[in-house]
Design a protein around this motif. Structure first.
Motif, short mmCIF file in Angstrom:
data_model
loop_
_atom_site.label_atom_id
_atom_site.label_comp_id
_atom_site.label_asym_id
_atom_site.label_seq_id
_atom_site.Cartn_x
_atom_site.Cartn_y
_atom_site.Cartn_z
N VAL A 1 55.61 7.88 -21.20
CA VAL A 1 55.43 6.53 -20.65
C VAL A 1 54.52 5.73 -21.57
CG1 VAL A 1 55.74 7.32 -18.27
CG2 VAL A 1 53.44 7.19 -19.24
N LYS B 1 50.40 0.46 -19.49
CA LYS B 1 50.64 -0.97 -19.41
C LYS B 1 49.48 -1.76 -18.79
CE LYS B 1 55.68 -0.47 -19.09
NZ LYS B 1 55.94 -0.97 -20.45
N LYS C 1 65.98 0.60 -10.44
CA LYS C 1 65.94 -0.72 -11.07
C LYS C 1 67.18 -0.90 -11.94
CE LYS C 1 60.86 -0.77 -11.43
NZ LYS C 1 59.71 -0.86 -12.37
N LEU D 1 66.29 5.53 -18.45
CA LEU D 1 65.27 4.53 -18.71
C LEU D 1 65.90 3.26 -19.26
CD1 LEU D 1 64.17 7.54 -20.01
CD2 LEU D 1 62.04 6.26 -19.83
N ASP E 1 61.44 1.67 -22.05
CA ASP E 1 60.47 2.70 -21.63
C ASP E 1 60.27 2.74 -20.12
OD1 ASP E 1 59.83 3.68 -24.21
OD2 ASP E 1 58.53 1.95 -24.55
N THR E 2 61.05 1.95 -19.38
CA THR E 2 60.87 1.87 -17.93
C THR E 2 61.84 2.80 -17.21
OG1 THR E 2 60.20 -0.46 -18.12
CG2 THR E 2 60.88 0.34 -15.93
N VAL F 1 64.33 4.05 -14.57
CA VAL F 1 65.16 3.26 -13.65
C VAL F 1 66.03 4.13 -12.73
CG1 VAL F 1 65.22 1.24 -15.14
CG2 VAL F 1 66.99 2.99 -15.37
#
Length: 307
Positions: free
Chosen positions: A5, A8, A243, A280, A283-284, A286
């Motif tokens: 990860v 952030k 997401k 992903l 880098d998120t 989902v």
């Protein structure tokens, strides 16, 4: 289960820097804050977290020039050594470097880390300045343009990509490519443009296909690792979407998620393998896919092909 990860927010960066200090500065009695330098604002930071969200590894990369990336501050929690997390972190940092246009990576390695970087394709170029005026280091270099720098066992990976293209044509239509294989982790990527819907996001069916093919590919490569043969078929698959994907579709399967006994194949019996693939968007995270695969050996595989 482990995942890479990007920190952030302030809380995540606080954990990241605390971990870096604990493993890279505290052992030499340097105070908190000594783990930071003037490149923090222009660098890309990554950390690996476990299923509880705890930091178990960290690393950083920044660009020295338009073509050279410098990798620094790789550390792994002492309780998680010999589980491939160092290679996992290094692979993630090298991927960032390639995305930014680097064709070579450098790292200033202490004596204790030289065997690790050597095993990952780095070679000693020259002596580097000491770290904090105390720790002797060697500058090590790795070209990022060679296929062998991107994947472990490039011949197997080339064979996998060819198998996908010839026997599973959807991979070509979706633009699915093997991006990285470390022996512990397989990462694939797909073209968003070839899988985009009217909302500007990736089709859910395309995400499912990317996940199932990544799991299939991981088993294919593990069979190679174990010098076994068999036909791989998907028995069942379940995916949870969180997401939409709007940027860069990525799928990652870690060997830690595999469950099953490949040795059963040696008795000419079919083998059941379960695994997880993480999806992903850049880098998120989902989506998560959990799959059940069967490997059909010998005569059973031949009979399955005829029916």
């Amino acid at each position: 289960m482990f995942r890479v990860v990007t920190p952030k927010n302030d809380q995540e960066f606080e954990k990241y820097f605390a971990f870096r200090w604990q493993y890279l500065r505290q052992p030499w009695n340097f105070p908190p804050g000594s783990e930071k330098d003037e490149y923090e604002q222009v660098a890309e930071h990554r950390m690996i977290v476990n299923s509880e969200g705890e930091v178990v590894a960290c690393g950083r990369v920044h660009m020295n020039t338009a073509e050279e990336a410098q990798i620094r501050h790789i550390a792994v929690h002492s309780a998680y050594h010999r589980r491939g997390l160092g290679q996992m972190m290094l692979g993630a940092l090298e991927a960032v470097a390639r995305d930014q246009g680097a064709i070579r990576a450098v790292t200033n390695s202490r004596e204790i880390s030289i065997p690790f970087f050597s095993s990952c394709g780095f070679v000693i170029e020259r002596e580097a300045p000491t770290e904090l005026g105390l720790l002797k280091r060697q500058q090590m270099v790795k070209k990022l343009t060679d296929l062998s720098s991107l994947v472990l066992h490039p011949k197997w990976c080339t064979e996998l990509q060819k198998t996908w293209s010839e026997t599973i044509p959807i991979t070509e239509h979706m633009g699915i490519k093997l991006h990285q294989y470390t022996g512990k982790t397989l990462e694939t990527r797909a073209s968003l443009n070839k899988n985009i819907n009217v909302h500007g996001t990736m089709f859910a069916g395309s995400i499912f296909s990317l996940a199932t093919l990544t799991g299939w590919g991981m088993i294919f490569l593990q069979l190679k690792e174990k010098q076994l043969e068999g036909d791989i078929v998907l028995g069942d698959g379940d995916i949870h979407y969180h997401k939409p994907i709007t940027m860069r579709p990525r799928a990652k399967c870690n060997i830690e998620s595999l469950s099953g006994k490949f040795s059963i194949l040696e008795s000419n019996k079919k083998c059941k393998i379960t695994l997880q693939v993480n999806i992903l968007d850049d880098d998120t995270p989902v989506a998560e896919f959990k799959g059940v695969y069967w490997i059909l050996p010998g005569k059973e595989a031949s009979d399955a092909k005829r029916t």
